[in-house]
Design a protein around this motif. Structure first.
Motif, PDB file in Angstrom:
ATOM      1  N   GLY A  12       0.827  -1.201   0.000  1.00 14.99           N
ATOM      2  CA  GLY A  12       0.000   0.000   0.000  1.00 14.99           C
ATOM      3  C   GLY A  12       0.856   1.243   0.000  1.00 14.99           C
ATOM      4  O   GLY A  12       1.889   1.313  -0.657  1.00 14.99           O
ATOM      5  N   GLY A  13       0.464   2.206   0.758  1.00 18.15           N
ATOM      6  CA  GLY A  13       1.202   3.451   0.864  1.00 18.15           C
ATOM      7  C   GLY A  13       0.256   4.617   1.013  1.00 18.15           C
ATOM      8  O   GLY A  13      -0.979   4.462   0.981  1.00 18.15           O
ATOM      9  N   GLY A  14       0.798   5.800   1.200  1.00 14.62           N
ATOM     10  CA  GLY A  14      -0.011   6.996   1.307  1.00 14.62           C
ATOM     11  C   GLY A  14       0.045   7.628   2.671  1.00 14.62           C
ATOM     12  O   GLY A  14       0.419   7.000   3.671  1.00 14.62           O
ATOM     13  N   LEU A  15      -0.335   8.880   2.714  1.00 14.43           N
ATOM     14  CA  LEU A  15      -0.393   9.670   3.949  1.00 14.43           C
ATOM     15  C   LEU A  15      -1.849   9.922   4.304  1.00 14.43           C
ATOM     16  O   LEU A  15      -2.631  10.367   3.467  1.00 14.43           O
ATOM     17  N   PHE A  16      -2.194   9.645   5.560  1.00 12.21           N
ATOM     18  CA  PHE A  16      -3.564   9.795   6.035  1.00 12.21           C
ATOM     19  C   PHE A  16      -3.548  10.602   7.336  1.00 12.21           C
ATOM     20  O   PHE A  16      -2.609  10.497   8.135  1.00 12.21           O
ATOM     21  N   THR A  17      -4.602  11.374   7.532  1.00  7.47           N
ATOM     22  CA  THR A  17      -4.676  12.229   8.723  1.00  7.47           C
ATOM     23  C   THR A  17      -6.035  12.096   9.394  1.00  7.47           C
ATOM     24  O   THR A  17      -7.052  11.849   8.741  1.00  7.47           O
ATOM     25  N   VAL A  18      -6.024  12.265  10.704  1.00  9.61           N
ATOM     26  CA  VAL A  18      -7.244  12.376  11.498  1.00  9.61           C
ATOM     27  C   VAL A  18      -7.134  13.692  12.254  1.00  9.61           C
ATOM     28  O   VAL A  18      -6.226  13.868  13.082  1.00  9.61           O
ATOM     29  N   ASP A  19      -8.035  14.608  11.979  1.00  2.00           N
ATOM     30  CA  ASP A  19      -7.949  15.940  12.571  1.00  2.00           C
ATOM     31  C   ASP A  19      -8.493  15.935  13.992  1.00  2.00           C
ATOM     32  O   ASP A  19      -9.646  15.584  14.242  1.00  2.00           O
ATOM     33  N   GLN A  20      -7.626  16.320  14.927  1.00  2.00           N
ATOM     34  CA  GLN A  20      -7.985  16.497  16.331  1.00  2.00           C
ATOM     35  C   GLN A  20      -7.415  17.842  16.768  1.00  2.00           C
ATOM     36  O   GLN A  20      -6.336  17.930  17.377  1.00  2.00           O
ATOM     37  N   PRO A  21      -8.127  18.937  16.454  1.00  2.00           N
ATOM     38  CA  PRO A  21      -7.566  20.281  16.635  1.00  2.00           C
ATOM     39  C   PRO A  21      -7.249  20.629  18.081  1.00  2.00           C
ATOM     40  O   PRO A  21      -6.486  21.568  18.333  1.00  2.00           O
ATOM     41  N   GLN A  22      -7.813  19.910  19.042  1.00  2.00           N
ATOM     42  CA  GLN A  22      -7.562  20.234  20.451  1.00  2.00           C
ATOM     43  C   GLN A  22      -6.198  19.728  20.929  1.00  2.00           C
ATOM     44  O   GLN A  22      -5.744  20.105  22.019  1.00  2.00           O
ATOM     45  N   LEU A  23      -5.523  18.900  20.144  1.00  2.00           N
ATOM     46  CA  LEU A  23      -4.271  18.293  20.584  1.00  2.00           C
ATOM     47  C   LEU A  23      -3.088  19.221  20.364  1.00  2.00           C
ATOM     48  O   LEU A  23      -3.050  19.993  19.408  1.00  2.00           O
ATOM     49  N   THR A  24      -2.128  19.118  21.254  1.00  2.00           N
ATOM     50  CA  THR A  24      -0.881  19.869  21.114  1.00  2.00           C
ATOM     51  C   THR A  24       0.271  18.960  20.695  1.00  2.00           C
ATOM     52  O   THR A  24       1.417  19.397  20.629  1.00  2.00           O
ATOM     53  N   GLN A  25      -0.026  17.708  20.445  1.00  2.00           N
ATOM     54  CA  GLN A  25       0.984  16.797  19.940  1.00  2.00           C
ATOM     55  C   GLN A  25       0.352  15.873  18.903  1.00  2.00           C
ATOM     56  O   GLN A  25      -0.878  15.726  18.856  1.00  2.00           O
ATOM     57  N   SER A  26       1.189  15.292  18.082  1.00  2.00           N
ATOM     58  CA  SER A  26       0.720  14.388  17.026  1.00  2.00           C
ATOM     59  C   SER A  26       1.013  12.949  17.424  1.00  2.00           C
ATOM     60  O   SER A  26       2.069  12.636  17.986  1.00  2.00           O
ATOM     61  N   TYR A  27       0.061  12.077  17.108  1.00  2.00           N
ATOM     62  CA  TYR A  27       0.225  10.633  17.290  1.00  2.00           C
ATOM     63  C   TYR A  27       0.504  10.056  15.901  1.00  2.00           C
ATOM     64  O   TYR A  27      -0.345  10.121  15.021  1.00  2.00           O
ATOM     65  N   VAL A  28       1.696   9.513  15.729  1.00  2.00           N
ATOM     66  CA  VAL A  28       2.176   9.137  14.406  1.00  2.00           C
ATOM     67  C   VAL A  28       2.390   7.630  14.333  1.00  2.00           C
ATOM     68  O   VAL A  28       2.965   7.028  15.265  1.00  2.00           O
ATOM     69  N   GLN A  29       1.944   7.018  13.241  1.00  2.00           N
ATOM     70  CA  GLN A  29       2.247   5.620  12.975  1.00  2.00           C
ATOM     71  C   GLN A  29       2.604   5.465  11.502  1.00  2.00           C
ATOM     72  O   GLN A  29       1.940   6.027  10.623  1.00  2.00           O
ATOM     73  N   LEU A  30       3.666   4.698  11.253  1.00  2.00           N
ATOM     74  CA  LEU A  30       4.093   4.366   9.905  1.00  2.00           C
ATOM     75  C   LEU A  30       4.285   2.854   9.845  1.00  2.00           C
ATOM     76  O   LEU A  30       4.697   2.236  10.834  1.00  2.00           O
ATOM     77  N   GLY A  31       4.010   2.264   8.681  1.00  2.00           N
ATOM     78  CA  GLY A  31       4.275   0.838   8.619  1.00  2.00           C
ATOM     79  C   GLY A  31       3.622   0.125   7.469  1.00  2.00           C
ATOM     80  O   GLY A  31       3.133   0.731   6.511  1.00  2.00           O
ATOM     81  N   GLN A  32       3.582  -1.193   7.621  1.00  2.00           N
ATOM     82  CA  GLN A  32       3.145  -2.081   6.554  1.00  2.00           C
ATOM     83  C   GLN A  32       2.711  -3.399   7.178  1.00  2.00           C
ATOM     84  O   GLN A  32       2.897  -3.628   8.375  1.00  2.00           O
ATOM     85  N   LEU A  33       2.148  -4.273   6.350  1.00  2.00           N
ATOM     86  CA  LEU A  33       1.861  -5.616   6.815  1.00  2.00           C
ATOM     87  C   LEU A  33       3.174  -6.362   7.044  1.00  2.00           C
ATOM     88  O   LEU A  33       4.176  -6.119   6.364  1.00  2.00           O
TER      89      LEU A  33
END
Length: 596
Positions: free
Chosen positions: A387-408
């Motif tokens: 697969g691949g690609g960049l995806f986002t979930v908007d949580q405007p109240q947060l002051t930090q980002s929760y990041v995950q990268l990976g594959q099967l």
């Protein structure tokens, strides 16, 4: 896998060959990479001589139980401690009465006097040749050892306890392990079922069925009666159905084994699935659906699983209100009757019992349960197309980002699993490349990780990620990717290889601390069709891993060009930065309204 529903995903723990503990496991003669002071503190001798009875009591009474004491020893020591304190506390009060208690002063103050006498006597008894080095540390004598001079004895070899494996005429498999150290008996059953086989329009059915095996009462006892029976005996019985297996367990004192085992078998064979209990379970599950977006870490885990496996896959499906509303009691009964049969059950019991008499009892309780000729459906297919690609979930109240990268990822039976386990340790933990670069040197995150996490019978995942302040999201993404790319492009250092292998190999001891842990591992291997000596094969594989194996495995299995990237955070604040990473696709996590 990412199925957020009641019942949970308990099978995740099964795939760990070496149970992990917080911190780093030291090899004989090795030290922790990182803070020398922490290493010294973690391995320094106690300030009292624990080899002397009074010193041991002081450690226990002071809240510092000896690390090497087992459950029975701690029980005895604590009892002695309480007796010790009561005796000297009483003497303190007697002393207070003798000297004349002052007005307004609590008798407990004189109990403290007694406790002081207790401590003084203990320290006095503890003085001797063995205590001299300890006292010297605190009185300006010989300095403590430097952390680099600390050595440790070899860890004990892993051994399997004696066990009996019995197969009843109806196909039910029984493991028995006698352990007479404590007057306790524990049992666990693995059932060949899983919510991956529930109908596509009945997501959540497996989890509810697992809850109601125990929580829905039986044909002879209500839920309340079961609870009261177990509470009166300090016993427990629990049931659940996860993604790849069903589980039932019990724990009881030796004297209550017969009655608790009777009830355990009754729950397995004659569940009632009471309608009112189903309604309550559905209401509670609905509450978990309503709260599922409260935790940004949970959002990241759930949505990343859906991106990896697909939202239509049972390994990535999400339970919604419509799914829950569609489940009826008839559905629960049908799911149970389809999968819960003796020829699909492995039962293991460990503890203080007589093997011959227990075997006879189990044959009486379970031998007449008719087999069903269980014909399990094929495992759900997993699309492994990169697969691949960049995806986002908007949580405007947060002051930090929760990041995950990976594959099967892959499965545990891969011949490269030992090398990938070593690679995990090169990248992770205190002294790992990600920790050193992302956290310690650049200060981009407190939590950073990457793990190749295989499963027993379907592809697992490779996930890298962490949490970082909003404005550091892009540097975090770049640095994590660069560090992983580095192990693909160049061999790791020999010191890194040895350290990582030590961590993996020395972690084995924590997975075999009790006969119960070992029995659970044997049953898991049996359930998934792995050889009973798989852990030893894996151990030998780790010992044989070379520098070339680590780099080859990284190049073969880790494909950054095809990684899926997910960022949960304040998207508007980092939109310009994310545009440098790629074109982002927004994910809508709005929870659909329940049916009216």
């Amino acid at each position: 896998m990412n199925r957020h529903r009641d019942g949970g995903r308990q099978d995740a723990q099964d795939r760990k060959i070496g149970d992990r503990v917080s911190g780093t496991v030291l090899a004989p003669g090795k030290v922790v990479k990182g803070n020398p002071q922490e290493t010294l503190m973690a391995n320094s001798p106690p300030r009292v001589n624990a080899s002397h009875p009074s010193g041991t009591l002081l450690l226990v009474c002071g809240g510092y139980p000896p690390r090497r004491t087992d459950l029975k020893q701690r029980w005895v020591l604590r009892s002695l401690c309480h007796g010790w304190q009561r005796i000297w506390g009483g003497l303190g009060q007697k002393l207070g009465q003798k000297l004349g208690q002052k007005p307004g002063r609590s008798p407990w103050a004189y109990g403290l006097v007694g406790l002081g006498l207790s401590l003084s006597l203990g320290l006095g008894l503890n003085l001797g040749p063995q205590a001299a080095p300890v006292l010297a540390q605190g009185t300006g004598g010989a300095p403590p050892q430097h952390y680099s001079d600390l050595t440790f004895p070899p860890l004990p070899a892993i051994t399997l306890p004696d066990y009996d494996r019995i197969t009843l005429d109806n196909g039910l498999v029984i493991y028995l392990v006698e352990d007479h150290e404590l007057p306790l008996v524990q049992g666990s059953a693995l059932v060949r079922v899983g919510d991956r086989w529930e109908p596509a329009d009945k997501v959540g059915l497996g989890g509810l069925t697992g809850q109601l095996l125990r929580g829905g009462g039986t044909q002879h006892h209500s839920f309340g009666e079961i609870n009261q029976f177990l509470e009166d005996r300090a016993a427990s019985i629990e049931t659940s159905i996860g993604t790849t297996a069903g589980r039932a367990s019990f724990s009881a004192l030796r004297e209550d084994l017969d009655s608790v085992l009777d009830l355990f078998v009754e729950i397995l064979r004659e569940p009632a699935f009471a309608a009112d209990r189903l309604a309550l379970a559905k209401n509670r599950t609905a509450g978990s659906i309503a709260r599922r977006n409260d935790d940004p870490g949970g959002i990241a885990q759930r949505e990343f699983g859906k991106l990896l496996y697909g939202s239509d896959s049972p390994y990535g499906a999400t339970l919604e209100y419509d799914d829950l509303a569609a489940i009826t009691r008839d559905d629960v009964v049908a799911f149970y009757e389809t999968y819960v049969h003796p020829d699909g059950i492995l039962l293991g019991i460990v503890g203080d019992f007589d093997g011959v008499s227990l075997r006879q009892k189990l044959e009486t309780l379970l031998g007449d349960w008719p087999a069903a000729g269980l014909d399990l459906p094929p495992l759900p297919a997993v699309d492994t197309t990169p697969g691949g690609g960049l995806f986002t979930v908007d949580q405007p109240q947060l002051t930090q980002s929760y990041v995950q990268l990976g594959q099967l990822g892959g499965q545990l039976d891969s011949p490269d699993y030992p090398a990938l386990s070593v690679l995990n340790e090169v990248l992770n933990g205190f002294g790992g490349r990600l920790y050193n670069e992302v956290r310690s040197r650049q200060g981009l995150a407190y939590s950073v990780y990457s793990y190749w996490s295989p499963n027993y019978d379907f592809p697992g995942t490779f996930v890298a990620g962490g949490q970082t302040r909003t404005e550091a999201t892009l540097p975090f993404l770049r640095t994590v990717t660069q560090e992983i790319e580095a192990v693909r492009q160049a061999p790791i250092a020999p010191e890194e290889l040895q350290y990582a292998k030590d961590v993996v190999l020395n972690s084995f001891v924590f997975g075999f601390q009790s006969p119960g842990q070992t029995l659970s591992r044997l049953m898991t291997y049996d359930y998934y069709g792995y050889p009973s000596d798989f852990v030893f094969q894996y151990q030998r594989g780790v010992e044989a891993v070379t520098l070339e194996d680590v780099q080859r495995s990284a190049q073969t299995y880790l494909q950054p060009d095809h990684w899926i990237t997910l960022v949960v955070g304040n998207v508007a604040a980092i939109a310009a930065d994310l545009a440098q990473w790629g074109s982002a696709t927004a994910i809508d996590i709005t929870i659909p309204d329940p049916p009216q």
